[in-house]
Design a protein around this motif. Structure first.
Motif, PDB file in Angstrom:
ATOM      1  N   TYR A   1       2.650 108.504 -58.847  1.00 40.58           N
ATOM      2  CA  TYR A   1       2.467 109.900 -59.249  1.00 40.58           C
ATOM      3  C   TYR A   1       3.002 110.871 -58.201  1.00 40.58           C
ATOM      4  O   TYR A   1       3.782 111.777 -58.501  1.00 40.58           O
ATOM      5  N   GLU A   2       2.587 110.670 -56.925  1.00 39.21           N
ATOM      6  CA  GLU A   2       2.975 111.650 -55.901  1.00 39.21           C
ATOM      7  C   GLU A   2       4.479 111.626 -55.652  1.00 39.21           C
ATOM      8  O   GLU A   2       5.071 112.630 -55.274  1.00 39.21           O
ATOM      9  N   SER A   3       5.121 110.467 -55.909  1.00 37.71           N
ATOM     10  CA  SER A   3       6.579 110.370 -55.762  1.00 37.71           C
ATOM     11  C   SER A   3       7.276 111.202 -56.849  1.00 37.71           C
ATOM     12  O   SER A   3       8.263 111.892 -56.598  1.00 37.71           O
TER      13      SER A   3
ATOM     14  N   VAL B   1      10.076 116.429 -58.296  1.00 40.43           N
ATOM     15  CA  VAL B   1      10.097 117.746 -58.974  1.00 40.43           C
ATOM     16  C   VAL B   1      10.193 118.857 -57.924  1.00 40.43           C
ATOM     17  O   VAL B   1      10.995 119.790 -58.043  1.00 40.43           O
ATOM     18  N   LEU B   2       9.383 118.745 -56.857  1.00 42.36           N
ATOM     19  CA  LEU B   2       9.393 119.783 -55.814  1.00 42.36           C
ATOM     20  C   LEU B   2      10.747 119.855 -55.113  1.00 42.36           C
ATOM     21  O   LEU B   2      11.246 120.931 -54.812  1.00 42.36           O
ATOM     22  N   LYS B   3      11.325 118.681 -54.882  1.00 38.87           N
ATOM     23  CA  LYS B   3      12.615 118.607 -54.184  1.00 38.87           C
ATOM     24  C   LYS B   3      13.719 119.297 -54.977  1.00 38.87           C
ATOM     25  O   LYS B   3      14.653 119.849 -54.422  1.00 38.87           O
ATOM     26  N   ASP B   4      13.593 119.216 -56.288  1.00 40.04           N
ATOM     27  CA  ASP B   4      14.671 119.691 -57.162  1.00 40.04           C
ATOM     28  C   ASP B   4      14.224 120.914 -57.958  1.00 40.04           C
ATOM     29  O   ASP B   4      14.705 121.157 -59.047  1.00 40.04           O
ATOM     30  N   LYS B   5      13.252 121.674 -57.401  1.00 42.44           N
ATOM     31  CA  LYS B   5      12.607 122.688 -58.266  1.00 42.44           C
ATOM     32  C   LYS B   5      13.549 123.778 -58.759  1.00 42.44           C
ATOM     33  O   LYS B   5      13.372 124.311 -59.839  1.00 42.44           O
TER      34      LYS B   5
ATOM     35  N   ASN C   1       8.920 102.458 -44.226  1.00 44.41           N
ATOM     36  CA  ASN C   1       8.025 103.563 -44.568  1.00 44.41           C
ATOM     37  C   ASN C   1       7.926 103.728 -46.086  1.00 44.41           C
ATOM     38  O   ASN C   1       7.655 104.805 -46.594  1.00 44.41           O
ATOM     39  N   TRP C   2       8.162 102.612 -46.830  1.00 45.09           N
ATOM     40  CA  TRP C   2       7.904 102.632 -48.273  1.00 45.09           C
ATOM     41  C   TRP C   2       6.512 103.200 -48.512  1.00 45.09           C
ATOM     42  O   TRP C   2       5.598 102.865 -47.780  1.00 45.09           O
ATOM     43  N   PRO C   3       6.257 104.016 -49.515  1.00 38.67           N
ATOM     44  CA  PRO C   3       7.184 104.450 -50.561  1.00 38.67           C
ATOM     45  C   PRO C   3       7.813 105.811 -50.291  1.00 38.67           C
ATOM     46  O   PRO C   3       8.365 106.414 -51.186  1.00 38.67           O
ATOM     47  N   GLN C   4       7.732 106.286 -49.041  1.00 32.79           N
ATOM     48  CA  GLN C   4       8.245 107.635 -48.752  1.00 32.79           C
ATOM     49  C   GLN C   4       9.765 107.701 -48.778  1.00 32.79           C
ATOM     50  O   GLN C   4      10.340 108.747 -48.935  1.00 32.79           O
ATOM     51  N   ASN C   5      10.416 106.517 -48.634  1.00 37.63           N
ATOM     52  CA  ASN C   5      11.859 106.573 -48.387  1.00 37.63           C
ATOM     53  C   ASN C   5      12.724 106.700 -49.638  1.00 37.63           C
ATOM     54  O   ASN C   5      13.913 106.881 -49.546  1.00 37.63           O
TER      55      ASN C   5
END
Length: 316
Positions: free
Chosen positions: A100-102, A107-111, A89-93
């Motif tokens: 860019y979206e990664s 940033v969102l994960k670690d906001k 499931n690259w590049p989600q993993n």
């Protein structure tokens, strides 16, 4: 009026969810070895899940394309006329420094914890990473342009703030229209094959390479050479400190007709090439040689560290 960290994060989230596609160009510098390796990266993305990432080294004689389309995830190696297909499931993993979206996802994960500052032109975040070898590169500094929130640069750092990998974006076009076939495996392979310089098509002599970065206490034990149908195979064995691994190298065969090889594992960026990582092995091809690194005792981080360090000639 300066925007707050929360405002900018909200804007980034909206930007990613509203955009339909983008094209970006970037320079990727990997500074982990004796001399930095520099690549030109061309990134295309069309929602929801079409990707094309082309990586070329400075001499242009090494190129690879990572593709994701309806058929799956492929790594094309034009010099060998081969494409490697992954059930992935690259590049989600994991984090991808050139997508860019990664970056926005990191940033969102670690906001909560992300450190934020605004400069004259950019918004800069420092966040945790989610890389396959995040012990080596646990944090990153990402700069987004104030003008259109496009990515400007990414610096991947170790715990002492040394920059080990840097990506500098030179142009990002949002909502780019792509031609039909832009993400097609066969079409990309035939275009890339046509672009290979004549110098890269010549038969290169096979020189054995050795890893420069070994786990503590591990040393080279043995080097064996065997004759094979198409030349030789070299098997290096390393051990020490309750750890051991084997590195096998042999000349890669160029496929007469485009060949697709099914791979187990996940595509991983080794810097100089894209490899396939499983629980206890990494395989990759580089400069016309196939490599396989196998170990039951090394962690995936250690496997990656060793593999990334196999690109220089014999030990002095």
């Amino acid at each position: 009026m300066q925007k707050s960290k929360e405002d900018v994060i909200k804007d980034l989230e909206a930007k990613v969810s509203d955009m339909k596609s983008y094209e970006a160009k970037a320079k990727l510098s990997i500074k982990t070895g004796a001399e930095p390796q520099v690549y030109d990266v061309d990134i295309w993305h069309s929602k929801p899940s079409y990707y094309r990432v082309s990586l070329k080294n400075a001499k242009k004689d090494q190129s690879q394309i990572i593709l994701r389309n309806d058929e799956g995830v492929f790594v094309l190696t034009p010099a060998l006329n081969k494409s490697f297909r992954f059930q992935s499931n690259w590049p989600q993993n994991s984090s991808q420094a050139y997508l860019y979206e990664s970056l926005v996802r990191d940033v969102l994960k670690d906001k909560e914890a992300a450190v934020f500052k605004a400069t004259d032109d950019n918004y800069v975040f420092e966040t945790k990473t989610n890389y396959q070898n995040h012990n080596m590169i646990p944090k990153q500094e990402i700069a987004f342009s104030k003008k259109d929130l496009s990515p400007v640069s990414v610096k991947l750092m170790d715990n002492d703030n040394n920059v080990l990998v840097q990506v500098d974006f030179s142009g990002v076009k949002f909502d780019k229209k792509f031609d039909k076939g832009a993400f097609d495996t066969k079409k990309n392979m035939s275009v890339a094959r046509d672009e290979i310089p004549a110098s890269a098509q010549q038969d290169q002599p096979f020189a054995v390479l050795y890893p420069n970065d070994l786990p503590k206490g591990v040393v080279k034990k043995e080097e064996k050479e065997m004759k094979t149908a198409n030349g030789k195979r070299v098997i290096l064995t390393y051990n020490g400190n309750k750890k051991s691994f084997t590195l096998i190298q042999e000349k890669a065969l160029v496929a007469k007709t485009g060949t697709t090889v099914s791979m187990s594992g996940e595509p991983v960026d080794l810097g100089f090439t894209v490899g396939a990582l499983t629980k206890d092995s990494i395989t990759w091809s580089h400069n016309g040689v196939d490599y396989m690194l196998v170990s039951k005792e090394l962690s995936q981080d250690e496997l990656l560290t060793v593999a990334r360090s196999v690109y220089q000639k014999a030990e002095k």
